[in-house]
Scaffold this motif. Structure first.
Motif, short mmCIF file in Angstrom:
data_model
loop_
_atom_site.label_atom_id
_atom_site.label_comp_id
_atom_site.label_asym_id
_atom_site.label_seq_id
_atom_site.Cartn_x
_atom_site.Cartn_y
_atom_site.Cartn_z
N LEU A 1 -0.75 -7.83 -6.91
CA LEU A 1 -0.88 -8.90 -5.93
C LEU A 1 -0.84 -8.33 -4.52
CD1 LEU A 1 -0.96 -11.78 -4.83
CD2 LEU A 1 1.50 -11.95 -5.29
N PHE A 2 0.12 -7.46 -4.27
CA PHE A 2 0.21 -6.80 -2.97
C PHE A 2 -1.10 -6.09 -2.64
CE2 PHE A 2 1.17 -3.35 -0.09
CZ PHE A 2 2.06 -3.90 0.81
N ASP A 3 -1.63 -5.38 -3.62
CA ASP A 3 -2.88 -4.65 -3.41
C ASP A 3 -4.04 -5.59 -3.12
OD1 ASP A 3 -1.56 -2.26 -3.84
OD2 ASP A 3 -2.11 -2.13 -5.96
N GLU A 4 -4.08 -6.73 -3.82
CA GLU A 4 -5.16 -7.69 -3.58
C GLU A 4 -5.07 -8.29 -2.18
OE1 GLU A 4 -6.76 -12.00 -5.27
OE2 GLU A 4 -5.90 -10.56 -6.68
N LEU A 5 -3.86 -8.65 -1.76
CA LEU A 5 -3.68 -9.18 -0.41
C LEU A 5 -4.09 -8.15 0.64
CD1 LEU A 5 -0.22 -10.94 -0.89
CD2 LEU A 5 -2.43 -12.08 -0.62
N LYS A 6 -3.76 -6.91 0.39
CA LYS A 6 -4.12 -5.83 1.30
C LYS A 6 -5.63 -5.64 1.36
CE LYS A 6 -3.77 -0.77 1.63
NZ LYS A 6 -3.17 0.44 1.01
N GLN A 7 -6.27 -5.59 0.20
CA GLN A 7 -7.72 -5.37 0.15
C GLN A 7 -8.49 -6.50 0.81
OE1 GLN A 7 -8.30 -4.83 -4.06
NE2 GLN A 7 -7.26 -2.84 -4.07
N GLU B 1 1.11 5.59 15.76
CA GLU B 1 0.24 6.17 14.74
C GLU B 1 0.98 6.32 13.41
OE1 GLU B 1 -3.01 6.87 14.94
OE2 GLU B 1 -3.03 6.03 16.98
N LYS B 2 2.25 6.69 13.48
CA LYS B 2 3.01 6.96 12.25
C LYS B 2 3.50 5.70 11.56
CE LYS B 2 6.95 9.59 10.45
NZ LYS B 2 8.07 10.53 10.78
N PHE B 3 3.83 4.67 12.35
CA PHE B 3 4.46 3.49 11.76
C PHE B 3 3.63 2.20 11.93
CE2 PHE B 3 8.16 6.24 12.89
CZ PHE B 3 8.59 6.48 11.60
N VAL B 4 3.24 1.89 13.17
CA VAL B 4 2.63 0.57 13.42
C VAL B 4 1.30 0.41 12.71
CG1 VAL B 4 1.77 -1.01 15.18
CG2 VAL B 4 3.82 0.34 15.63
N LYS B 5 0.40 1.35 12.89
CA LYS B 5 -0.91 1.21 12.26
C LYS B 5 -0.83 1.22 10.73
CE LYS B 5 -3.70 2.82 16.15
NZ LYS B 5 -4.70 3.81 16.63
N PRO B 6 -0.01 2.09 10.11
CA PRO B 6 0.14 1.98 8.65
C PRO B 6 0.77 0.67 8.20
CG PRO B 6 0.78 4.16 9.40
CD PRO B 6 0.59 3.33 10.63
N MET B 7 1.68 0.09 9.01
CA MET B 7 2.24 -1.21 8.68
C MET B 7 1.14 -2.27 8.65
SD MET B 7 5.67 -1.09 11.06
CE MET B 7 6.01 -2.85 10.92
N ILE B 8 0.30 -2.26 9.67
CA ILE B 8 -0.77 -3.24 9.76
C ILE B 8 -1.78 -3.04 8.64
CG2 ILE B 8 -2.74 -3.94 11.20
CD1 ILE B 8 -0.87 -3.40 13.64
N ALA B 9 -2.01 -1.79 8.25
CA ALA B 9 -2.96 -1.50 7.18
C ALA B 9 -2.41 -1.83 5.80
CB ALA B 9 -3.36 -0.02 7.23
N GLY B 10 -1.13 -2.19 5.72
CA GLY B 10 -0.51 -2.50 4.44
C GLY B 10 -0.08 -1.26 3.67
N GLU B 11 0.00 -0.13 4.37
CA GLU B 11 0.40 1.12 3.72
C GLU B 11 1.90 1.35 3.80
OE1 GLU B 11 -1.94 3.91 5.86
OE2 GLU B 11 -3.86 3.18 5.04
N LEU B 12 2.58 0.66 4.71
CA LEU B 12 4.03 0.74 4.82
C LEU B 12 4.61 -0.67 4.81
CD1 LEU B 12 4.76 3.39 7.64
CD2 LEU B 12 4.97 3.69 5.17
N LEU B 13 5.66 -0.87 4.01
CA LEU B 13 6.38 -2.14 3.99
C LEU B 13 7.71 -1.93 4.70
CD1 LEU B 13 6.75 -5.06 3.12
CD2 LEU B 13 7.55 -4.24 0.90
N VAL B 14 7.91 -2.63 5.79
CA VAL B 14 9.12 -2.48 6.61
C VAL B 14 9.93 -3.76 6.54
CG1 VAL B 14 10.01 -2.07 8.93
CG2 VAL B 14 7.97 -0.84 8.14
N ALA B 15 11.20 -3.64 6.19
CA ALA B 15 12.08 -4.81 6.03
C ALA B 15 12.94 -5.01 7.27
CB ALA B 15 12.97 -4.62 4.80
N PHE B 16 12.91 -6.20 7.82
CA PHE B 16 13.72 -6.55 8.99
C PHE B 16 15.18 -6.61 8.56
CE2 PHE B 16 15.48 -9.60 12.09
CZ PHE B 16 15.01 -9.07 13.28
N THR B 17 16.04 -5.81 9.21
CA THR B 17 17.40 -5.57 8.71
C THR B 17 18.42 -5.79 9.82
OG1 THR B 17 16.44 -3.93 7.20
CG2 THR B 17 18.83 -3.92 7.43
N LEU B 18 18.81 -7.04 9.99
CA LEU B 18 19.75 -7.41 11.05
C LEU B 18 21.04 -8.00 10.50
CD1 LEU B 18 20.42 -7.91 14.07
CD2 LEU B 18 19.13 -10.06 13.90
#
Length: 398
Positions: free
Chosen positions: A52-58, A118-135
């Protein structure tokens, strides 16, 4: 560490109406057909499949709200809210994925270096990195009273503390974590860090057994001298709460409000379908005044919350000073609306709505989560009241 000023935070971009209409139609068709199939699978298994994650990304659904120069679709925030409304009619875990992944980048992008972008933001937007908000922490609120701490040793922070109720905290790639320098208090000394999910000194407890929103993982986290490179700090020391509360929570609260609207619309749709199809004494129950009045009240409730939410979205898009207070107004109004609408929608179904074989049962159960997502209504009321009194004092002193 020097931050590079950027203006690409999603407020200035917008796609043309014909393109937007086509995207909206595509998403609507996906939610109504394959989205429902995925929803059934999630409920059966209790997990969100990687497929499902892959389909949403594609399909590009995880990067809709980001500017084109960062790899996104370039939708304005108010345009994204129209899609959020539709996605929220689907399973709550699908909504959660598209909500979080289309928003977390926004909190950090204005505060990163070009290398971090380049290392974090663009891969996040591309769906290559999943970042969890941790407050959130188990013994505190979700603001200036955080007690997780870091101490600096050379080019490394050593992190200690606990976090809980962290959505995607089990299976993410990084935690976008907020802590404070040892010996500081209040907003002073707070830092925002990207902590590697597999860093040493971390205990991860899976706490995913929730009432609703099945499939989305949640975690409790314990950090013991966990090393975090200073290069993974966002902004400067002292910027932590500004990044957490301004960059993420204001637009995210508006997005949660719109998710309430979408889910309420789904509840209303189910109630109307049932009321027009269910016959008693030779007539559909839709002809009964008691049922018709519940449907009418729901419709008015939904539209009122929707318009306030869209107003808040447009004000945030414009960079208006009242956007934070409006985001809280929209969120507290929408979650109360969702409670009323889903309760009446279940009532229209009568006893059959209480069974898991009825779609309204899942909607009713999932709706409870928004009551505390991005802050309880008690927190929202505090924000709004503070804004009201501040403006009153400014008017009096003018």
């Amino acid at each position: 560490m020097t931050s590079i000023p950027v203006t690409t935070d999603g407020r200035g971009s917008r796609i043309e109406q014909p393109e937007y209409d086509a995207v909206l139609d595509e998403v609507t068709r996906w939610v109504q057909d394959p989205g429902e199939e995925w929803a059934e699978r999630i409920e059966e298994t209790g997990t969100v499949p990687r497929e499902l994650f892959d389909e949403l990304k594609q399909r590009g659904y995880l990067s809709m709200a980001a500017p084109r120069d960062l790899g996104g679709r370039g939708l304005a925030f108010s345009q994204w809210m129209g899609l959020m409304e539709v996605f929220s009619r689907s399973h709550a875990s699908i909504r959660m994925l598209v909500h979080v992944l289309n928003g977390t980048w926004r909190a950090i992008n204005p505060h990163v270096t070009e290398a971090q972008r380049e290392k974090f933001v663009k891969p996040m937007i591309a769906g290559e990195l999943l970042v969890a908000f941790t407050l959130t922490e188990p013994g505190n609120g979700t603001g200036a009273d955080i007690t997780s701490t870091v101490r600096r040793e050379g080019d490394t922070y050593l992190l200690n503390g606990r976090k809980h109720l962290i959505t995607f905290g089990v299976n993410c790639d990084y935690w976008l974590l907020f802590a404070r320098l040892e010996g500081t208090s209040g907003k002073e000394g707070t830092v925002a860090l990207l902590v590697d999910r597999h860093a040493p000194g971390v205990e991860v407890e899976d706490t995913s057994q929730t009432m609703g929103v099945h499939g989305t993982d949640h975690a409790s986290l314990t950090f013991t001298d966990t090393p975090v490179p200073v290069a993974q700090r966002l902004g400067e020391e002292g910027d932590g709460l500004a990044i957490a509360l301004g960059g993420f929570l204001t637009p995210s609260r508006i997005s949660v409000a719109m998710s309430c609207v979408g889910l309420a619309e789904r509840a209303q749709e189910l109630a109307v379908d049932y009321a027009t199809g269910r016959v008693t004494f030779g007539k559909p129950i839709a002809s009964r005044q008691a049922v018709a009045f519940m449907i009418a009240e729901n419709e008015a409730d939904i539209q009122a919350a929707k318009q306030l939410t869209l107003h808040a979205a447009r004000r945030w898009e414009e960079g208006a000073d009242d956007a934070p207070a409006l985001s809280s107004m929209a969120k507290m109004t929408a979650v109360d609306m969702l409670t009323r609408v889903t309760d009446k929608a279940l009532q229209v179904h009568g006893g059959i709505g209480y069974w898991k074989t009825s779609p309204i049962e899942r909607v009713y159960r999932d709706a409870r989560a928004q009551r505390f997502e991005e802050g309880t209504n008690e927190i929202q009321k505090t924000v709004v009241a503070r804004d009201v009194f501040t403006r009153a004092a400014q008017k009096e002193n003018a």
